[in-house]
Design a protein around this motif. Structure first.
Motif, mmCIF file in Angstrom:
data_model
loop_
_atom_site.group_PDB
_atom_site.id
_atom_site.type_symbol
_atom_site.label_atom_id
_atom_site.label_comp_id
_atom_site.label_asym_id
_atom_site.label_seq_id
_atom_site.Cartn_x
_atom_site.Cartn_y
_atom_site.Cartn_z
ATOM 1 N N LEU A 216 0.861 -1.183 0.000
ATOM 2 C CA LEU A 216 0.000 0.000 0.000
ATOM 3 C C LEU A 216 0.900 1.236 0.000
ATOM 4 N N ILE A 217 0.586 2.184 -0.896
ATOM 5 C CA ILE A 217 1.384 3.415 -0.986
ATOM 6 C C ILE A 217 0.429 4.572 -0.739
ATOM 7 N N GLY A 218 0.714 5.370 0.274
ATOM 8 C CA GLY A 218 -0.221 6.430 0.667
ATOM 9 C C GLY A 218 0.324 7.818 0.368
ATOM 10 N N PHE A 219 -0.603 8.719 0.026
ATOM 11 C CA PHE A 219 -0.261 10.124 -0.239
ATOM 12 C C PHE A 219 -1.260 11.002 0.504
ATOM 13 N N HIS A 220 -0.863 12.287 0.684
ATOM 14 C CA HIS A 220 -1.751 13.203 1.406
ATOM 15 C C HIS A 220 -2.989 13.602 0.601
ATOM 16 N N THR A 221 -2.830 13.797 -0.720
ATOM 17 C CA THR A 221 -3.974 14.299 -1.497
ATOM 18 C C THR A 221 -4.229 13.432 -2.725
ATOM 19 N N HIS A 222 -5.435 13.603 -3.240
ATOM 20 C CA HIS A 222 -5.845 12.858 -4.421
ATOM 21 C C HIS A 222 -4.914 13.176 -5.601
ATOM 22 N N GLU A 223 -4.522 14.461 -5.731
ATOM 23 C CA GLU A 223 -3.645 14.845 -6.836
ATOM 24 C C GLU A 223 -2.320 14.093 -6.794
ATOM 25 N N TYR A 224 -1.700 14.027 -5.608
ATOM 26 C CA TYR A 224 -0.398 13.336 -5.524
ATOM 27 C C TYR A 224 -0.569 11.871 -5.951
ATOM 28 N N THR A 225 -1.672 11.266 -5.510
ATOM 29 C CA THR A 225 -1.912 9.859 -5.862
ATOM 30 C C THR A 225 -2.037 9.734 -7.380
ATOM 31 N N GLN A 226 -2.781 10.658 -7.972
ATOM 32 C CA GLN A 226 -2.975 10.606 -9.424
ATOM 33 C C GLN A 226 -1.647 10.822 -10.166
ATOM 34 N N TYR A 227 -0.835 11.756 -9.672
ATOM 35 C CA TYR A 227 0.451 12.013 -10.327
ATOM 36 C C TYR A 227 1.338 10.762 -10.257
ATOM 37 N N PHE A 228 1.293 10.105 -9.109
ATOM 38 C CA PHE A 228 2.086 8.876 -8.959
ATOM 39 C C PHE A 228 1.600 7.813 -9.956
ATOM 40 N N LEU A 229 0.286 7.634 -10.010
ATOM 41 C CA LEU A 229 -0.257 6.603 -10.906
ATOM 42 C C LEU A 229 0.117 6.907 -12.357
ATOM 43 N N ARG A 230 0.101 8.194 -12.665
ATOM 44 C CA ARG A 230 0.427 8.601 -14.030
ATOM 45 C C ARG A 230 1.905 8.300 -14.332
ATOM 46 N N CYS A 231 2.781 8.580 -13.371
ATOM 47 C CA CYS A 231 4.205 8.294 -13.580
ATOM 48 C C CYS A 231 4.426 6.786 -13.738
ATOM 49 N N VAL A 232 3.714 5.994 -12.943
ATOM 50 C CA VAL A 232 3.872 4.534 -13.038
ATOM 51 C C VAL A 232 3.443 4.065 -14.433
ATOM 52 N N LEU A 233 2.367 4.638 -14.932
ATOM 53 C CA LEU A 233 1.898 4.240 -16.257
ATOM 54 C C LEU A 233 2.889 4.679 -17.338
ATOM 55 N N ARG A 234 3.327 5.930 -17.253
ATOM 56 C CA ARG A 234 4.182 6.463 -18.317
ATOM 57 C C ARG A 234 5.588 5.866 -18.272
ATOM 58 N N ILE A 235 6.090 5.632 -17.076
ATOM 59 C CA ILE A 235 7.489 5.212 -16.983
ATOM 60 C C ILE A 235 7.624 3.686 -16.937
ATOM 61 N N LEU A 236 6.719 3.032 -16.207
ATOM 62 C CA LEU A 236 6.837 1.573 -16.113
ATOM 63 C C LEU A 236 5.798 0.844 -16.973
ATOM 64 N N GLY A 237 4.810 1.589 -17.453
ATOM 65 C CA GLY A 237 3.804 0.974 -18.333
ATOM 66 C C GLY A 237 2.724 0.185 -17.603
ATOM 67 N N HIS A 238 2.673 0.257 -16.261
ATOM 68 C CA HIS A 238 1.636 -0.505 -15.545
ATOM 69 C C HIS A 238 0.337 0.290 -15.506
ATOM 70 N N GLU A 239 -0.722 -0.303 -16.018
ATOM 71 C CA GLU A 239 -2.020 0.347 -15.953
ATOM 72 C C GLU A 239 -2.681 -0.002 -14.631
ATOM 73 N N HIS A 240 -3.398 0.950 -14.047
ATOM 74 C CA HIS A 240 -4.043 0.647 -12.767
ATOM 75 C C HIS A 240 -5.551 0.573 -12.936
ATOM 76 N N ASP A 241 -6.190 -0.039 -11.967
ATOM 77 C CA ASP A 241 -7.637 -0.075 -11.973
ATOM 78 C C ASP A 241 -8.068 0.528 -10.641
ATOM 79 N N MET A 242 -8.575 1.735 -10.657
ATOM 80 C CA MET A 242 -8.951 2.461 -9.442
ATOM 81 C C MET A 242 -7.797 2.487 -8.433
ATOM 82 N N GLY A 243 -6.594 2.734 -8.909
ATOM 83 C CA GLY A 243 -5.440 2.832 -8.010
ATOM 84 C C GLY A 243 -4.828 1.494 -7.646
ATOM 85 N N ARG A 244 -5.318 0.414 -8.252
ATOM 86 C CA ARG A 244 -4.797 -0.908 -7.889
ATOM 87 C C ARG A 244 -4.022 -1.535 -9.045
#
Ligand code: GDG
Length: 755
Positions: A216-244
């Motif tokens: 589990l990876i936690g962030f203070h705000t929804h934006e930070y979580t979204q930015y992280f998910l976006r970086c994971v998709l763009r850099i590692l290519g992993h697509e998420h499903d509702m943050g999972r």
């Protein structure tokens, strides 16, 4: 989640787990006084917040929980002393020290942490230093922390890693202990992709992979979580499903947990007679002035210079406030060795001098300036004595000062001016929110705050206090730990379903006793791994030999049932005595020497209407293309930009669903594909055909994606259905990957021949 379940997990938190909190600093820091080593409480939001949570566990009626805090004790000692100190820390302080060399503290803490990550994650790329030696030291220190954790960890422990100093640690721990339950919380902002990508490619990948080592990876705000998910998709290519994500047979989740404060502590301390007395004294010494409070660590992210300029503009524009207002400016020394901090200190000193010189006189000093640490009680008295809190960070993960100010206002008066760049602004909506770079807006906000009616102040603070009381730091930590434990429960549930020994034995037993066996096998993701280029996913020699062996047993009917086209299936499997089903059930070839035929007559009049739409998307997104199959049209985007692909796939599905409302087709979103298929053509219909024809007394179906669910749904009760990978399914069993599938099929082939 039902209340009983929550309670069960909560009790488990308290009863059975030992929590290892891992952070760069321990909650106590060693200091030398008169040649003697002493310990004092470390300051900062993380330490005070987590300590409150850990204390709350101790006081619980179910108290049986243990914790150990792993971190750097703030001192460098000789090897001989280390062992003695370790024992001391463990027994007296529930802490396990990680000793770091002076050299590492230089390149790791002052270097990579505070000269690379800190400025970059706070949107100061021009202040960020990119230095390979700093990075190496960052890796080395993360490894040192891993070793320390491994020295004390027990298998059932729950590990909670904190903050940007230790972003590689979750993966390092996972490599050493694959089943360990680990959470990670980032206390600073997670930046947008455009900033994050400034890190060397290797570093950014390793940081993301490091974080994804946690459950589990936690962030203070929804934006930070979204930015992280976006970086994971763009850099590692992993697509998420509702943050999972599902990564290497593991659930990983990214989620938002806004950190609260120990509300009761601030509120109650503020009400105590000692603080009341101290506040009264402070007010007396401040005279009749209206007081604006500014308190921060010395840090360029906190926007102290902008704040001073805003105050200067306010004084310039509002002469009637001269002689009636004071700015109490407290700057807490921090990161003294970093050059930018020294520069900023000089800038603040000069600006304070200039403002006091320009506006002040013998009876009035507009700014009272202190450069020092304030102990907690005087700090609360200061919160109480000041009419306005001016909190203007240029970027801030959360900002606890803002929350503490509101919590300490027991009579509910006082006005908070808060930067919208602080995570706290997402929750404290009743504050006067400002953009910290807009000096005019700060000046106006100061005027509004100083002139705000008492009733209005109370109205705003009541709302904020109610929220801070409810969402305090204990709830923050509890929510995090509970979520973490529920991921473990989910994992255990999946493992129970997936444990192949419990599947293999009864399966082989039924197969042995059966007269007619029907085996439905999907191909991609089930018998072979996915490849970037689908044509590269050729069957291995091992697979062909297993299929050959299964097919040579006359009681077996093997049906390879895939979404692939006829030509590919024929090319790869045409020499085997097995049945082939192509295009998810559109075409079947019942035996080796038979021709392909369509299972249902095709009505392809819909294709010309849909094809232009798919081609339009293929033109829009480089790397995507349209495949025309006999009974379907498919838009592929596996090779396209992952983020755009994923966004446009959703948009395309939306358009198609509307567009095809009156056409007899199905719109399906698969793995990096969007497919429009003639209605009634699916693996279920094809499967039914074979079931009716063969009348088997043993059925096995294995598949890995949503198209296989159509088949699982129509199987008889007694069938063995297996979904490969971690997903929700109608299948009765689960296997982790294609390797396990081959192992099972091999055992089945052997069992047949050993009869
Ligand atoms: C990081 C993130 C996030 C400060 N000066 C004194 C003092 N403090 C205490 C305050 C407060 C804490 O330190 C400061 O917390 P912040 O949230 O403002 O900032 P950081 O230390 O940079 O913390 C931040 C936080 O982590 C938690 O996740 O909010 O965004 O940067 O608790 O009371 N305490 C005392 N004297 C001081 O002079 N006693």
């Amino acid at each position: 989640m039902p209340a009983e379940k929550l309670y069960a997990i909560k009790s488990e938190t308290i009863k059975i787990m030992r929590l290892l909190v891992v952070s760069n600093r321990l909650p106590v820091t060693g200091v030398e006084r008169n040649g003697k080593l002493q310990f004092q409480k470390s300051v900062g939001g993380l330490v005070s917040g987590l300590s409150a949570y850990l204390d709350s566990l101790k006081g619980s009626p179910l108290a049986n929980s243990e914790y150990v805090w792993v971190g750097w004790p703030g001192i460098t000692v000789s090897d001989r002393e280390k062992e003695r100190l370790k024992a001391d820390f463990v027994t007296r302080l529930q802490a396990y020290p990680v000793f770091l060399s002076e050299r590492d503290m230089g390149a790791f803490y002052l270097g990579f942490c505070n000269k690379t990550i800190w400025p970059l994650f706070h949107y100061f790329p021009d202040r960020a230093t990119f230095d390979e030696d700093y990075w190496k030291s960052y890796v080395r220190v993360n490894e040192t922390f891993r070793n320390a954790v491994l020295e004390i960890i027990q298998p059932e422990d729950v590990v909670w890693v904190h903050d940007y100093h230790l972003m590689l640690l979750p993966k390092l721990l996972r490599e050493a202990m694959p089943d360990i339950l680990t959470g990670f919380f980032l206390h600073i902002p997670f930046p947008s992709f455009e900033l994050f990508r400034l890190l060397a490619r290797k570093w950014s990948r390793e940081i993301l992979e490091g974080l994804l080592g946690a459950n589990l990876i936690g962030f203070h705000t929804h934006e930070y979580t979204q930015y992280f998910l976006r970086c994971v998709l763009r850099i590692l290519g992993h697509e998420h499903d509702m943050g999972r994500f599902v990564i290497n047979q593991r659930f990983v989740k990214a989620e938002t947990f806004p950190m609260g404060i120990d509300f009761q502590r601030f509120h109650h301390t503020a009400l105590s007679p000692e603080i009341q007395k101290e506040t009264a004294q402070l007010k007396k010494s401040l005279g009749d002035f209206n007081v604006i409070l500014s308190i921060d660590r010395l840090d360029y992210t906190k926007g102290v210079v902008q704040r001073l300029r805003g105050y200067e503009a306010f004084l310039r524009q509002n002469p009637h406030w001269h002689g009636r207002v004071i700015l109490a400016l407290v700057v807490v020394p921090s990161r003294i060795g970093v050059e930018h901090y020294q520069q900023m200190k000089r800038q603040i000193d000069e600006l304070v001098g200039k403002i006091n010189g320009t506006f002040g006189n013998l009876k009035w000093t507009p700014i009272l300036y202190q450069y020092k640490f304030v102990p907690i009680e005087p700090l609360i008295a200061l919160y109480r004595a000041c009419d306005v809190a001016l909190v203007t960070p240029l970027r801030d993960g959360m900002n606890l000062i803002a929350k503490e100010y509101v919590a300490s206002r027991t009579d509910q008066t006082g006005v908070l001016i808060l930067s919208e760049m602080a995570g706290a602004a997402k929750e404290l909506r009743e504050a006067i929110l400002i953009n910290p770079t807009d000096i005019e807006e700060i000046a106006e906000a100061l005027k509004e705050a100083l002139e705000m009616e008492r009733e209005e102040q109370i109205r705003r603070n009541q709302a904020m206090q109610a929220r801070l009381r409810r969402c305090d730091v204990v709830r923050w930590a509890d929510d995090f730990i509970r979520d973490l434990l529920s991921l473990r429960e989910e994992r255990r549930g999946w493992e129970a379903k997936a444990s192949s020994p419990s599947l293999q034995e009864p399966l082989l037993h039924s197969a042995r006793t059966a007269e007619r066996r029907l085996l439905f096998l999907d191909y991609d993701g089930t018998l072979a791994e996915f490849e970037g280029d689908p044509q590269k996913a050729k069957p291995s020699a091992q697979l062909l030999s297993i299929l050959q062996s299964l097919a040579s047993d006359l009681r077996n009917d093997v049906v390879l049932i895939s979404g692939r086209d006829k030509a590919t299936l024929h090319r790869w499997f045409g020499t085997l005595s097995i049945a082939l089903v192509a295009e998810h059930g559109a075409w079947i070839k019942e035996q080796k020497d038979m021709q392909w035929r369509m299972l249902a007559p095709s009505a392809n009049d819909w294709k010309p209407k849909i094809l232009p739409l798919l081609e339009f998307y293929a033109d829009r997104l480089p790397g995507s293309w349209v495949e025309q199959k006999d009974c379907s049209l498919v838009w592929h985007y596996r090779k396209a930009d992952p983020e755009q692909g994923s966004a446009w796939a959703k948009e395309l599905v939306d358009e198609l669903v509307n567009f095809t409302a009156n056409i007899d087709v199905h719109v399906l979103q698969g793995s990096k594909v969007v497919e429009v298929r003639q209605a009634g053509v699916n693996k279920g219909t094809a499967g039914m055909h074979f079931l009716t024809q063969k009348r088997p007394d043993f059925v096995l179906a294995i598949g890995d994606d949503s198209t296989d669910e159509d088949l699982f749904r129509i199987l008889p009760q007694t069938a063995y259905s297996i979904r490969v990978g971690m997903s929700q399914s109608h299948a009765k069993f689960t296997l982790p990957d294609h390797r396990e599938v081959l192992r099972l099929l091999d055992a089945l082939a052997q069992a047949g021949h050993n009869l």
